[in-house]
Every structure is written in structure tokens, then in C-alpha cells.
Design a protein around this motif. Structure first.
Motif, short mmCIF file in Angstrom:
data_model
loop_
_atom_site.label_atom_id
_atom_site.label_comp_id
_atom_site.label_asym_id
_atom_site.label_seq_id
_atom_site.Cartn_x
_atom_site.Cartn_y
_atom_site.Cartn_z
N LYS A 147 43.04 39.87 23.53
CA LYS A 147 43.52 39.00 24.60
C LYS A 147 44.59 38.05 24.08
CE LYS A 147 42.02 35.68 28.11
NZ LYS A 147 43.02 34.67 27.73
N ILE A 172 43.78 44.50 38.52
CA ILE A 172 44.18 44.94 37.19
C ILE A 172 45.68 44.72 37.04
CG2 ILE A 172 44.31 46.90 35.61
CD1 ILE A 172 41.87 48.07 37.04
N LYS A 187 35.63 40.29 34.00
CA LYS A 187 36.41 41.52 34.14
C LYS A 187 36.73 41.85 35.60
CE LYS A 187 36.29 42.48 29.70
NZ LYS A 187 37.53 42.41 28.87
N GLU A 201 41.47 41.93 35.26
CA GLU A 201 41.67 42.54 33.94
C GLU A 201 43.16 42.57 33.63
OE1 GLU A 201 40.92 46.80 31.65
OE2 GLU A 201 39.95 46.39 33.57
N ARG A 204 38.37 44.48 42.28
CA ARG A 204 38.95 43.86 41.09
C ARG A 204 40.46 43.96 41.13
NH1 ARG A 204 38.19 48.47 36.50
NH2 ARG A 204 38.21 50.29 37.89
#
Length: 325
Positions: free
Chosen positions: A188, A168, A218, A221, A166
Motif C-alpha cells: 500500500k 476498485i 477491502k 480496493e 465494492r
């Protein structure tokens, strides 16, 4: 009586007349730009270019032209930004007073879903190299030098290669302070205005629908710095943007979030600190404390690394000069 020696010249011969057309550009615009930047005189006849001027100027022009021709041989195009990049890349050889070995062409290319990103200055090349070789990297310097853009590009490339699970992205929401709750919408929507530069970079590297899906799931993120407390960020590429606006406590908290299999890029401009007077910037402190820690990369950008409109470079240099007085 001896006659004066003839001016020294460098003669370059390029094999392909077709590639020469692209090398020179429309109305020889590329040659004009190289000539103006390096100080060398450039004369072209067919596929032969003759360089005149001081040794340093001729060497700079030759390195630039050969780099551009190498792009064409690799089936790459030459745009205005590529000419500027080729001019800047060899400047470290002359400005540092000693010769440096340039990176092999294409070795630092960052491949994303939509485009291939290339470093366009010596500092950018150093920064990309640091991102590829270290788990924690600091990029410090003025706006427009590509810190955020390159960090997001490397993050996307790492994800596409399966090196992280992921991405971030974080920024201190300093302008909103503790007033995020007064803004309309969900979290958000409250945070989005501060994260727009990160969205812009993501959309440059991935299709918009894929970005939206990854955010929904996600996999990407995006959150304010304050929301990182108590977390362990594992198997992720983590970017902290505008880090000059993190306090000392926030920076220490963020740095200790680094988990197994993760990489972290921290970017900021210490000349644009928006913290209240008397509050120490965590980025300034981190540079002093961590500068000599093994395994942490630091890259310092300057006005010569600006890749936005040429006027941005002039603005940055003017402010740097004013601050020194």
C-alpha cells in the motif's frame, strides 16, 4: 429613404428581486463573465435584463442566464464554477451547428455522502450519462476535464445506492516500472504515491474515516494494474485511471476482468503516454478496436472541458495547436 433598423434585443424579466441579486453576483460579476464569454451586451435595470448583439450571442447569453436562475429557483447556490458550467453547457448548440436538447436540470446530479456533483460541460454530461447507461465506458481527453473525478463520484453513488458491493481503483505504475520492490514500506505504501488523485477524489465524496474503514475492509480496493491478472471483478465499480500507460496486453487483460453486476470506467489522455518508445498504448488500440461495439460508451473531452484553473485550458490548447503543426 428608409431609416436603419434598430438593433435587435432580447428582454428577460425575472420574478424574484432576491434571486436576481444572486444571479448577478457581487458587483454584477456573474453578468460580466457571461457578457465576456458570449459576446452579448448585458444591461440590467431592477429585475429586467436586456441582451444585445448578434442572434447567436444573445441566445447563448439567454440560455446561460436562465440556467443560472433555474439553479437559484432549485435552492442551489451560484459559484464561479457554476457560472463557467452554465456558459459551457449550451455551447454545443452553436459549435456543432445545430440545436441540441439540454439535459433537464438536476437529472445528471451525482449524490454522494458529502456533496452533489454536477456535470459542468457538454462532454461531462455525456460522460456521466454514459456511466449511468453502460457497463463499460471510456473517457479520453486532457488533464483537468474531470474524467477521474466524475468516475469516482459515480462509483461512490453506485455503492451508496447498493448497486455495487465494492469500488476498485487501479492505475498503471509506469513511473515505477518494475521497481516497486525498491520502494520502502508495504505494498500500500509503495502504491500510494501513484494513487493519490484517486484518494483525493474519494475524500471529496466520503468522510475521511469512512474512506479509511472501507479501504481497511477491502470495500474500496486500490491496486496497480499488474495485480489484476487472473481476477474476476464482480459486483464492483472498477476504474482504471491513466489508462494511456497500459500496454496492449495489459489493457486486454484488464477489460476481460469485468464480471457479473460490475461497471468499468477507463480514463486516459493519449497525448501523455509515458510508455517506452515503440510500445503501443492499450488505450489507443482499445479506442480503435472497440469504438463500434454496442454497449460500450466513449466520451472524448477537449480543452474546452477543462475545469481547473483557466490557465490549464490555455496550456492544453497551446499544446494541441503545436501538435497539429
Amino acid at each position: 429613404m428608409s431609416s436603419p433598423s434598430a438593433p435587435t434585443q432580447t428582454r428577460l424579466t425575472f420574478d424574484s428581486n432576491r434571486l436576481m441579486i444572486d444571479l448577478c453576483g457581487e458587483l454584477d460579476a456573474n453578468l460580466v463573465r457571461v457578457e465576456a464569454s458570449t459576446g452579448a451586451s448585458i444591461d440590467r435595470t431592477g429585475n429586467v435584463i436586456v441582451l444585445g448583439g448578434e442572434d447567436e450571442a444573445r441566445q447563448h447569453a439567454e440560455t446561460t442566464l436562465r440556467a443560472l436562475y433555474g439553479r437559484l429557483q432549485a435552492n442551489k447556490t451560484i459559484e464561479a464554477g457554476d457560472v463557467e458550467a452554465a456558459i459551457k453547457m449550451p455551447t454545443a448548440i452553436f459549435e456543432d451547428g445545430h440545436e441540441q436538447t439540454p439535459e433537464p436540470a438536476g437529472q445528471l446530479d451525482i449524490r454522494t455522502r458529502k456533496k452533489v456533483v454536477e456535470p459542468r460541460s457538454p462532454a461531462q454530461a455525456t460522460y456521466v450519462r454514459a456511466l449511468l447507461e453502460n457497463d463499460l465506458v471510456f473517457g479520453l481527453g486532457p488533464a483537468g476535464t474531470g474524467k477521474t473525478y466524475l468516475a469516482v463520484a459515480v462509483a461512490v453513488a453506485h455503492f451508496l445506492e447498493g448497486r455495487v458491493d465494492r469500488i476498485i481503483l487501479s492505475r498503471p505504475a509506469v513511473e515505477a516500472g518494475e521497481r516497486l520492490g525498491f520502494l520502502p514500506g508495504d505494498m500500500k505504501e509503495k502504491v500510494d504515491p501513484y494513487m493519490q488523485p484517486l484518494y483525493d477524489a474519494l475524500n471529496d465524496f466520503l468522510p475521511a474515516k469512512q474512506v479509511a474503514k472501507m479501504i481497511e475492509e477491502k470495500v474500496i480496493e486500490i491496486a496497480p494494474l499488474a495485480f489484476m491478472r487472473g481476477r474476476t471483478l464482480s459486483h464492483a465499480f472498477v476504474i482504471l485511471d491513466e489508462a494511456q500507460n497500459a500496454t496492449s496486453m495489459q489493457m486486454r487483460m484488464f477489460l476481460t476482468r469485468l464480471g457479473e453486476g460490475s461497471c468499468m470506467a477507463i480514463n486516459g489522455d493519449t497525448s501523455q503516454i509515458d510508455l517506452p518508445r515503440g510500445v503501443l498504448s492499450g488505450l489507443v488500440e482499445a479506442e480503435k478496436v472497440l469504438r463500434n461495439v454496442d454497449g460500450i460508451g466513449f466520451t472524448r473531452f477537449t480543452a474546452k472541458d477543462v475545469i481547473r484553473h483557466p490557465m490549464v485550458m490555455k496550456i492544453v490548447r497551446a499544446y494541441e495547436k503545436a501538435n497539429q503543426q
